[in-house]
Scaffold this motif. Structure first.
Motif, PDB file in Angstrom:
ATOM      1  N   ASP A   1       0.402  -0.755   0.145  1.00 52.25           N
ATOM      2  CA  ASP A   1       0.203  -0.071  -0.446  1.00 52.25           C
ATOM      3  C   ASP A   1       0.861   1.293   0.334  1.00 52.25           C
ATOM      4  OD1 ASP A   1      -2.217  -2.042   0.430  1.00 52.25           O
ATOM      5  OD2 ASP A   1      -1.702  -2.190   2.779  1.00 52.25           O
TER       6      ASP A   1
ATOM      7  N   ARG B   1      -6.123  -2.407   6.476  1.00 50.18           N
ATOM      8  CA  ARG B   1      -5.346  -3.182   4.985  1.00 50.18           C
ATOM      9  C   ARG B   1      -3.961  -3.868   5.095  1.00 50.18           C
ATOM     10  NH1 ARG B   1      -5.069   0.427  -0.847  1.00 50.18           N
ATOM     11  NH2 ARG B   1      -7.060   1.372  -0.279  1.00 50.18           N
TER      12      ARG B   1
ATOM     13  N   LYS C   1      -4.727   2.126   5.911  1.00 50.82           N
ATOM     14  CA  LYS C   1      -2.912   1.553   5.959  1.00 50.82           C
ATOM     15  C   LYS C   1      -3.242   0.366   7.250  1.00 50.82           C
ATOM     16  CE  LYS C   1       0.526   3.181   3.664  1.00 50.82           C
ATOM     17  NZ  LYS C   1       1.966   3.641   3.622  1.00 50.82           N
TER      18      LYS C   1
END
Length: 284
Positions: free
Chosen positions: A77, A147, A144
């Motif tokens: 990411d 994820r 983040k």
């Protein structure tokens, strides 16, 4: 008899900039106790002063190099970055502040995700960068981490967050505060999947980070001497109207009170994390 020892035979002798023997910047580092250590020696010792054990603040690049085998990892990411959601302005517009800090740090936000092996065991590590607006929690950090957790669940991997932050990012107001609930919800899913979560608290770890996911890990580790808390000592002292205990808000103080499981030197963090994962990670 005349001697020409001090006479130049060639005129306009110059030395190119590349050939000049200037002392490189940052060659030495001075710790708060006054100890001076050579930068290369400091780097070889995982940025811990061999003179007094002081842990110099480092960023995600250095932490990933220390933790992952051979310093090799895959960043996840990497292109998720902060934007000015609210057109916020304090002493300067938030969008200008973001532009400046991105150019200065070469980072897109205050946290990076990476996957790699630690002593042969694959895991995901999210590391905060204090250089990016004080490692502050904003919408991107929450996203983040979300994820990273989803990646762990999908690939059945243990997870670690390295915390170094001043707290929530005021320029994103409620958006930043809502990340606390968002992250906790994802970590609950990680736990339900039977996967290990480790937090490593560095100097400083404050505000909403401490009030939420820094303190809800399965195993909470901290660097020696790290300052950890919600509000700063001055605010607490003025609120309660009395002096604070010696060593208040240090990692050692919190370990004594049961908030931290282990004090782990940075020189030992790779071995300690690997042993913890191998002992506690459930095979799913």
């Amino acid at each position: 008899m005349a001697f020409d020892w001090f006479k130049r035979k060639a005129k306009n002798i110059t030395t190119s900039t590349d050939e000049k023997k200037d002392v490189p910047k940052g060659l030495w580092h001075q710790t708060p106790s006054g100890k001076v250590v050579e930068h290369d020696e400091l780097k070889r010792n995982n940025y811990v002063s061999p003179e007094d054990g002081f842990h110099v603040r480092i960023g995600s690049a250095e932490f990933f190099d220390i933790l992952f085998d051979g310093g090799k990892f895959t960043e996840l990411d990497a292109n998720v970055e902060s934007i000015d959601i609210l057109n916020f302005k304090d002493t300067k517009p938030y969008k200008d502040r973001l532009k400046e800090v991105k150019a200065k740090t070469k980072l897109t936000d205050s946290i990076r995700n990476a996957v790699g092996t630690v002593k042969g065991t694959e895991m995901v590590v999210s590391c905060m960068d204090f250089a990016f607006i004080g490692g502050s929690l904003g919408s991107v950090m929450g996203e983040k981490i979300r994820r990273a957790v989803d990646y762990c669940i999908k690939h059945k991997l243990p997870y670690m967050i390295i915390c170094q932050s001043g707290g929530a990012r005021m320029q994103e107001a409620t958006y930043s505060l809502m990340q606390l609930a968002k992250v906790q919800a994802k970590l609950a899913q990680l736990s339900e999947a039977g996967l290990l979560y480790i937090a490593y608290l560095c100097d400083p770890t404050f505000g909403g980070i401490t009030a939420s996911f820094a303190m809800t890990a399965d195993i909470i580790m901290a660097e020696p001497g790290a300052l950890i808390g919600f509000a700063g000592p001055r605010v607490i002292r003025e609120t309660i109207g009395r002096d604070l205990p010696e060593g208040f808000q240090t990692s050692e103080f919190l370990q004594e009170k049961g908030f931290v499981d282990f004090i782990v030197k940075r020189t030992e963090i790779q071995d300690t994390v690997a042993k913890t994962v191998n002992l506690l990670a459930v095979k799913v």
